[in-house]
Design a protein around this motif. Structure first.
Motif, mmCIF file in Angstrom:
data_model
loop_
_atom_site.group_PDB
_atom_site.id
_atom_site.type_symbol
_atom_site.label_atom_id
_atom_site.label_comp_id
_atom_site.label_asym_id
_atom_site.label_seq_id
_atom_site.Cartn_x
_atom_site.Cartn_y
_atom_site.Cartn_z
ATOM 1 N N ASN A 36 0.835 -1.195 0.000
ATOM 2 C CA ASN A 36 0.000 0.000 0.000
ATOM 3 C C ASN A 36 0.870 1.244 0.000
ATOM 4 N N THR A 37 0.372 2.299 -0.631
ATOM 5 C CA THR A 37 1.125 3.544 -0.655
ATOM 6 C C THR A 37 1.173 4.181 0.730
ATOM 7 N N SER A 38 2.280 4.854 1.016
ATOM 8 C CA SER A 38 2.436 5.547 2.295
ATOM 9 C C SER A 38 2.050 7.021 2.173
ATOM 10 N N TRP A 39 1.633 7.421 0.956
ATOM 11 C CA TRP A 39 1.273 8.811 0.726
ATOM 12 C C TRP A 39 -0.221 9.014 0.937
ATOM 13 N N SER A 40 -0.580 9.578 2.072
ATOM 14 C CA SER A 40 -1.967 9.929 2.346
ATOM 15 C C SER A 40 -2.264 11.290 1.716
ATOM 16 N N PHE A 41 -3.552 11.630 1.675
ATOM 17 C CA PHE A 41 -3.937 12.923 1.112
ATOM 18 C C PHE A 41 -3.290 14.061 1.892
ATOM 19 N N TRP A 42 -3.232 13.941 3.223
ATOM 20 C CA TRP A 42 -2.670 14.995 4.058
ATOM 21 C C TRP A 42 -1.169 15.156 3.803
ATOM 22 N N LYS A 43 -0.443 14.043 3.632
ATOM 23 C CA LYS A 43 0.991 14.117 3.328
ATOM 24 C C LYS A 43 1.232 14.780 1.984
ATOM 25 N N LEU A 44 0.404 14.432 1.001
ATOM 26 C CA LEU A 44 0.536 15.050 -0.315
ATOM 27 C C LEU A 44 0.227 16.545 -0.255
ATOM 28 N N PHE A 45 -0.754 16.910 0.576
ATOM 29 C CA PHE A 45 -1.111 18.319 0.712
ATOM 30 C C PHE A 45 0.049 19.108 1.316
ATOM 31 N N LYS A 46 0.658 18.594 2.378
ATOM 32 C CA LYS A 46 1.794 19.271 3.006
ATOM 33 C C LYS A 46 2.977 19.342 2.048
ATOM 34 N N TYR A 47 3.154 18.271 1.283
ATOM 35 C CA TYR A 47 4.248 18.238 0.310
ATOM 36 C C TYR A 47 4.052 19.307 -0.762
ATOM 37 N N SER A 48 2.803 19.499 -1.190
ATOM 38 C CA SER A 48 2.514 20.517 -2.207
ATOM 39 C C SER A 48 2.742 21.924 -1.652
ATOM 40 N N ILE A 49 2.391 22.138 -0.385
ATOM 41 C CA ILE A 49 2.629 23.447 0.234
ATOM 42 C C ILE A 49 4.121 23.742 0.285
ATOM 43 N N ASP A 50 4.921 22.740 0.657
ATOM 44 C CA ASP A 50 6.373 22.912 0.674
ATOM 45 C C ASP A 50 6.898 23.235 -0.716
ATOM 46 N N GLY A 51 6.348 22.559 -1.731
ATOM 47 C CA GLY A 51 6.786 22.812 -3.096
ATOM 48 C C GLY A 51 6.498 24.241 -3.530
ATOM 49 N N ILE A 52 5.322 24.732 -3.186
ATOM 50 C CA ILE A 52 4.954 26.104 -3.556
ATOM 51 C C ILE A 52 5.877 27.116 -2.879
ATOM 52 N N MET A 53 6.147 26.898 -1.600
ATOM 53 C CA MET A 53 6.973 27.851 -0.861
ATOM 54 C C MET A 53 8.454 27.748 -1.222
ATOM 55 N N ASP A 54 8.883 26.584 -1.684
ATOM 56 C CA ASP A 54 10.286 26.428 -2.077
ATOM 57 C C ASP A 54 10.597 27.107 -3.401
ATOM 58 N N PHE A 55 9.568 27.278 -4.252
ATOM 59 C CA PHE A 55 9.826 27.808 -5.580
ATOM 60 C C PHE A 55 8.991 29.035 -5.930
ATOM 61 N N SER A 56 8.421 29.680 -4.918
ATOM 62 C CA SER A 56 7.679 30.906 -5.183
ATOM 63 C C SER A 56 7.567 31.732 -3.901
ATOM 64 N N ASP A 57 7.674 33.054 -4.056
ATOM 65 C CA ASP A 57 7.443 33.961 -2.924
ATOM 66 C C ASP A 57 6.070 34.636 -3.042
ATOM 67 N N MET A 58 5.238 34.112 -3.929
ATOM 68 C CA MET A 58 3.910 34.674 -4.123
ATOM 69 C C MET A 58 3.070 34.695 -2.845
ATOM 70 N N PRO A 59 3.128 33.627 -1.976
ATOM 71 C CA PRO A 59 2.346 33.710 -0.733
ATOM 72 C C PRO A 59 2.690 34.935 0.109
ATOM 73 N N LEU A 60 3.969 35.368 0.091
ATOM 74 C CA LEU A 60 4.341 36.580 0.823
ATOM 75 C C LEU A 60 3.690 37.805 0.189
ATOM 76 N N SER A 61 3.623 37.815 -1.133
ATOM 77 C CA SER A 61 2.970 38.928 -1.820
ATOM 78 C C SER A 61 1.476 38.953 -1.509
ATOM 79 N N ILE A 62 0.877 37.768 -1.428
ATOM 80 C CA ILE A 62 -0.555 37.680 -1.089
ATOM 81 C C ILE A 62 -0.802 38.248 0.307
ATOM 82 N N ALA A 63 0.101 37.923 1.237
ATOM 83 C CA ALA A 63 -0.031 38.443 2.604
ATOM 84 C C ALA A 63 0.063 39.961 2.608
ATOM 85 N N SER A 64 0.995 40.508 1.819
ATOM 86 C CA SER A 64 1.162 41.962 1.763
ATOM 87 C C SER A 64 -0.071 42.633 1.163
#
Length: 303
Positions: A199-227
């Motif tokens: 069985n896969t060890s990748w749950s939906f929650w793990k994939l979600f956290k992984y995607s958030i890390d990917g977005i923050m590792d390669f974009s500073d757009m969330p900081l712009s959204i906060a501003s």
């Protein structure tokens, strides 16, 4: 091959891969299995292969579970070949593509041959939906293009592997790193394949956290959204203040009522502030972890 609780798939994987590799002429191979702190008998299965094929099968066993990204980094660091392949042992990465991948690289036209799934048959619809939205989002806010459906499964030249290894960042998102280093890449498409066992060890929650890390590792757009959220809240509050003053002047007997709506507005503004602080805090947390200079993984056993 990163392995986490894959005791059932490893023997099947090796048998299938060996059959394909032996059909390829003038190829010498080495296998690096990376045991990512498995809790089952994955390491025992790897030990058995290593005992049967000591000159071909090698392994690294972590002291605990450090995650797939750490396992990929360890495998790339250990590999010594002119061409290096990254793939999973569950056979969802079709091994029959290896000869074609090698032919593309051997031609000298490409530095990397990657793979991408054209469908997600067999996956829950909700996971497929969010996966598509992730690729759409990250490609719209990042200068690093990540191909939708791209897998970690790929064959790379030594030059490209060395470039990847020069990136020693603690927070790693390999799909982004593979794209960021550049080099000419050819993608081979294939239909989704089910796991051969386990069985896969990748749950939906793990994939979600992984995607958030990917977005923050390669974009500073969330900081712009906060501003921009802060600026929008300030402008809205300023307009509301002007409206209250004008109404007080033009309508002398006007009274302020509705404490429930006032509380809701306060909670809304407070929530937006906490959201912005959370976004900034996430980036600061990544800087904090990087500044510690902790190792990406710790080796318990290597052979």
């Amino acid at each position: 091959m990163p392995c986490f609780n894959e005791e059932d798939t490893i023997p099947i994987f090796f048998k299938v891969i060996e059959k394909i590799v032996k059909s390829m002429k003038n190829i010498n191979t080495e296998y690096w299995f990376i045991d990512d702190g498995s809790s089952d008998h994955t390491l025992t299965a790897i030990h058995k292969l290593n005992a049967d094929y000591p000159d071909v099968v090698h392994f690294i066993s972590f002291s605990r579970n450090f995650g797939k990204e750490s396992a990929l980094y360890a495998g790339l660091k250990a590999a010594t070949g002119d061409y290096v392949v990254v793939m999973d042992v569950d056979l969802q990465d079709p091994p029959e593509l290896l000869p074609k991948m090698y032919d593309y690289l051997a031609s000298g036209e490409f530095d990397c041959v990657g793979t991408r799934r054209t469908n997600r048959d067999g996956e829950p619809p909700i996971r497929s939906f969010f996966a598509d939205q992730f690729y759409r989002l990250i490609n719209s806010i990042s200068s690093t293009n990540i191909v939708n459906g791209a897998r970690d499964y790929r064959m790379m030249t030594r030059q490209m592997v060395d470039a990847i290894m020069s990136m020693t960042e603690y927070n790693r998102f390999s799909k982004g790193i593979f794209s960021w280093v550049g080099f000419k890449t050819k993608f081979i498409e294939y239909h989704n394949v089910e796991r051969v066992a386990g069985n896969t060890s990748w749950s939906f929650w793990k994939l979600f956290k992984y995607s958030i890390d990917g977005i923050m590792d390669f974009s500073d757009m969330p900081l712009s959204i906060a501003s921009w959220t802060g600026i929008l809240s300030f402008i809205t509050a300023l307009l509301g203040l002007v409206f209250i003053i004008v109404r007080a002047i033009t309508v002398p007997n006007s009274s302020v009522s509705g404490w429930a709506s006032l509380v809701c507005i306060m909670l809304l503004i407070g929530g937006l502030q906490l959201l912005c602080l959370g976004i900034v805090g996430k980036y600061i947390g990544k800087i904090y972890l990087q500044s510690k200079n902790r190792p990406i993984y710790i080796v318990k056993e290597k052979k």
